[in-house]
Design an enzyme around this catalytic site. Structure first.
Site, mmCIF file in Angstrom:
data_model
loop_
_atom_site.group_PDB
_atom_site.id
_atom_site.type_symbol
_atom_site.label_atom_id
_atom_site.label_comp_id
_atom_site.label_asym_id
_atom_site.label_seq_id
_atom_site.Cartn_x
_atom_site.Cartn_y
_atom_site.Cartn_z
ATOM 1 N N GLU A 175 0.839 -1.211 0.000
ATOM 2 C CA GLU A 175 0.000 0.000 0.000
ATOM 3 C C GLU A 175 0.878 1.267 0.000
ATOM 4 O OE1 GLU A 175 -2.485 -1.491 3.295
ATOM 5 O OE2 GLU A 175 -4.183 -0.947 2.023
ATOM 6 N N GLU B 229 -3.984 -9.622 3.393
ATOM 7 C CA GLU B 229 -4.838 -9.364 4.559
ATOM 8 C C GLU B 229 -5.947 -10.394 4.743
ATOM 9 O OE1 GLU B 229 -3.645 -7.107 2.537
ATOM 10 O OE2 GLU B 229 -2.856 -5.450 3.718
#
Ligand code: NAI
Length: 653
Positions: free
Chosen positions: A104, A124
């Site tokens: 990210e 995730e």
């Protein structure tokens, strides 16, 4: 050295993150990056910045020690926005792994280059979460939406090559990354800085009908896990309602999921897997070096163990009974490796090298240099004694001798060896070259050196090694025997095989107990039951239905009939003949059948697992409840997102 350093090289600033071991996005990293950017923005001499990491990897995740703590500013989403808002273009240079928050961060940068061996991913969902710092909004604005969906919902990282193909990277390098980043920076100095990803639109937004298909396919694959579906809704929201709304939606979902039972369960099993093999008594104990591995028996398990050992880089010698069996063993290993070759997991050169590292012999003298030997011959104590007698004679004095026995007493096997201190159990799961779980069985006399060597071997094989003590069935098979017994009781009390299986599938097991038995074949356990019949406690309830099936020639899936009837495509169908047999047995025993709901069925199964697990703990067979959960999740299909039977039942009260 501080966690984040800034160096200036003419017009280029280099921000270096140094937060071993994984350069996690700890508070010091987050604030360090923001401080560096503030300095860069304020310095008119600087025209571009490089964000790079020291050590083994790029930023590979969050700081686990900050889990559960109140977030400390600057939080990651704000750091990424700060990178995006930098007045100079930021190039990130990736090596090792760019995972989760790491990727990210990279998505907030204006350019991404990577070493050719790097891996990039948003894992995730494996922890029951979705990316929480803009990953679901930015990634589909950089690469094709279908690729973003696949990366986010599977959690699987992609290689640098793939990342480059799909547009996630601007360049890959085979040389020194820092130099490549500096060279790249020079090429963009006079270019217009690309728009931030938030300011772009996805290139191929799916239609409403396509979203329905994507959701349905994800639901099917997720088998009860909520995070992959939440990821789809976040990606869709970000595409359909714009970047800002998307970020807000993603954050809301992320927080919801972080507090969910599924995420708690997945985090529990994640940490349990990483801590289960850490034994205090092995701290500082040096393992023997391993180069050569012997495998006795080239059957189903032996060939799998040999394959796994070859893939881990060891030279392997299989010992078999005769030349034909040697050839069969070698052929099975070759078949496994060909599978890896076909799937592109190994190259032809590697395949050839691995086959050259394999030998098979009928002569135990071939094991004179073996550092560790795994026995996987027939499950028969006399045969095992014979094998270990020969191993005692032919192997080096410090070679570790392991048995892969499923149920036999390894203490008894060790007792007859010249040096019982080096005898242990290594209980693999089938197929041994694929299944991650390995029970490392500590015999009463095993010394710490042998155990440390066994754990080192397991690590080299990439297995999740769970220490356990000697007992009938160790951790996993013992718990399975216990709940199987209760499932059989339920058959006589009123449930039908397909109802029990349906309840298990609904709960999240890949298949139910009876379908699994059909797949394994019913005759082996039938033979065991016949062998043990004279020793059975006559006062204990015994369910003979499995015996009846075998007497009727119903041996399972391979002959089309078992607990189920199989059609020509191998699909299982509930069989009225079996239902009638089950119902007749209740009548014969004078049992009044009653209905079981799926919840009741699962309560019985979980209760049986829990109570056997408690006994295993009380006897010291397992070191912790976590160890039991790790075994059941990795070897017996217990749904990972429920955390394991001990975690789940412990949470209920
Ligand atoms: P298998 O029957 O496929 O293979 C046994 C092999 O051992 C045969 O190739 C046989 O020729 C060889 N063999 C027998 N006596 C020998 C001797 N004296 N010297 C050298 N080779 C000899 O059996 P499988 O399924 O591979 O099982 C082997 C062991 O692994 C058993 O103890 C079993 O309980 C255990 N095990 C089996 C699992 C499974 O799913 N099949 C799972 C975990 C453990």
């Amino acid at each position: 050295m501080s966690t984040v350093t800034l160096t200036l090289e003419n017009a280029i600033a280099v921000i270096t993150v140094n937060n071993p071991p994984i350069n996690a996005t700890s508070h010091a990293v987050r604030s360090g990056i923001v401080d560096a950017l503030d300095q860069i923005d304020a310095n008119d001499d600087i025209r571009a910045a490089i964000l790079i990491c020291d050590g083994k990897t790029f930023i590979a995740g969050a700081d686990v020690s900050e889990f559960g703590q109140p977030p400390k500013a600057p939080i990651l989403p704000d750091v990424i926005k700060r990178i995006e808002a930098a007045t100079k273009p930021v190039i990130t240079a990736i090596h090792g792994h760019a995972l989760g928050g790491g990727l990210e961060v990279a998505l907030g940068c204006h350019y991404r280059i990577a070493d050719s061996t790097a891996k990039l991913g948003l894992p995730e969902v494996n922890l029951g979460l979705i990316p929480g710092a803009g990953g679901t909004v930015r990634l589909p604005r950089l690469i094709p939406v279908s690729e973003a969906i696949s990366m986010i919902t599977s959690g699987k990282p992609v290689s640098a090559t793939k990342a480059n193909e799909i547009g996630l990277l601007d360049a890959i390098t085979h040389g020194a990354l820092g130099d490549a980043a500096r060279d790249f920076a020079k090429t963009i100095l006079n270019r217009e800085t690309p728009a931030s990803l938030l300011a772009r639109n996805p290139i191929d937004a799916p239609s409403s009908a396509q979203w329905d298909d994507i959701t349905a396919a994800t639901k099917k694959k997720a088998r009860g896990q909520v995070a992959p579906l939440a990821a789809i809704s976040a990606i869709r929201n970000g595409i359909e309602h714009g970047a800002d709304a998307g970020l807000a939606f993603e954050r809301k979902k992320f927080i919801e999921l972080r507090d969910s039972d599924q995420s708690k369960a997945l985090r529990h099993i994640f940490f349990a897997e990483r801590s289960v093999a850490k034994l205090s008594e092995l701290k500082g104990v040096e393992a023997n070096p391993i180069r050569e591995v012997g495998v006795i028996g080239g059957g189903i398990m032996g060939a799998g163990i040999a394959t796994a050992s070859l893939l881990a880089g060891f030279d392997v010698t299989i010992i078999e009974r005769d030349e034909t069996a040697c050839d069969n063993g070698r052929a099975t290993v070759e078949k496994h490796l060909s599978g890896s070759l076909k799937r592109g997991l190994i190259t032809q050169d590697r395949f050839d090298a691995l086959m050259a590292s394999l030998s098979a012999s009928i002569d135990y003298a071939a094991l004179s240099d073996a550092d560790l030997v795994v026995e996987a011959v027939f499950e028969d104590m006399a045969v095992k004694h014979d094998v270990f007698g020969k191993l005692s004679l032919h192997c080096k004095a410090d070679a570790v001798l392991a048995s892969n026995t499923s149920y036999l007493d390894i203490n008894e096997i060790a007792a007859r060896c010249v040096n019982p201190r080096r005898v242990i159990g290594l209980h693999f799961f089938s197929p041994a070259h694929i299944m991650k779980l390995l029970e490392v069985v500590r015999t009463d006399k095993a010394d710490t050196k042998s155990l440390a060597t066994a754990f080192e071997f397991a690590r080299a094989l990439g297995k999740i090694a769970v220490p356990c003590g000697v007992c009938d069935g160790f951790i996993g098979n013992r718990i399975m025997s216990a709940y199987r017994k209760h499932c059989e009781y339920m058959l006589e009390d009123g449930a039908l095989p397909h109802q029990i299986d349906a309840a298990m599938a609904e709960f999240g097991f890949p298949m139910g107990l009876f379908a699994m038995q059909d797949m394994a074949g019913l005759e082996i356990s039938w033979a065991t039951r016949k062998r043990l019949a004279p020793f059975r406690d006559p006062s204990e309830r015994y369910v003979a239905l499995g015996d009846y099936l075998c007497e009727m020639g119903r041996f399972g899936k391979k002959n089309g009939l078992g607990w189920y009837r199989y059609d020509e495509h191998g699909k299982a169908h509930a069989d009225p003949e079996v239902d009638a047999l089950v119902i007749a047995e209740s009548a014969k025993k004078g049992i009044i059948r009653r209905d079981f709901t799926s919840t009741e069925i699962m309560d019985v199964i979980l209760g049986a697992m829990r109570s056997e697990g408690d006994k295993i703990l009380a006897e010291g067979i397992a070191n912790s409840a976590d160890a039991i959960d790790v075994v059941m999740v990795n070897g017996y299909g217990f749904p990972r997102h429920k955390g394991g039977p001990m975690f789940m039942t412990g949470n209920e009260d």
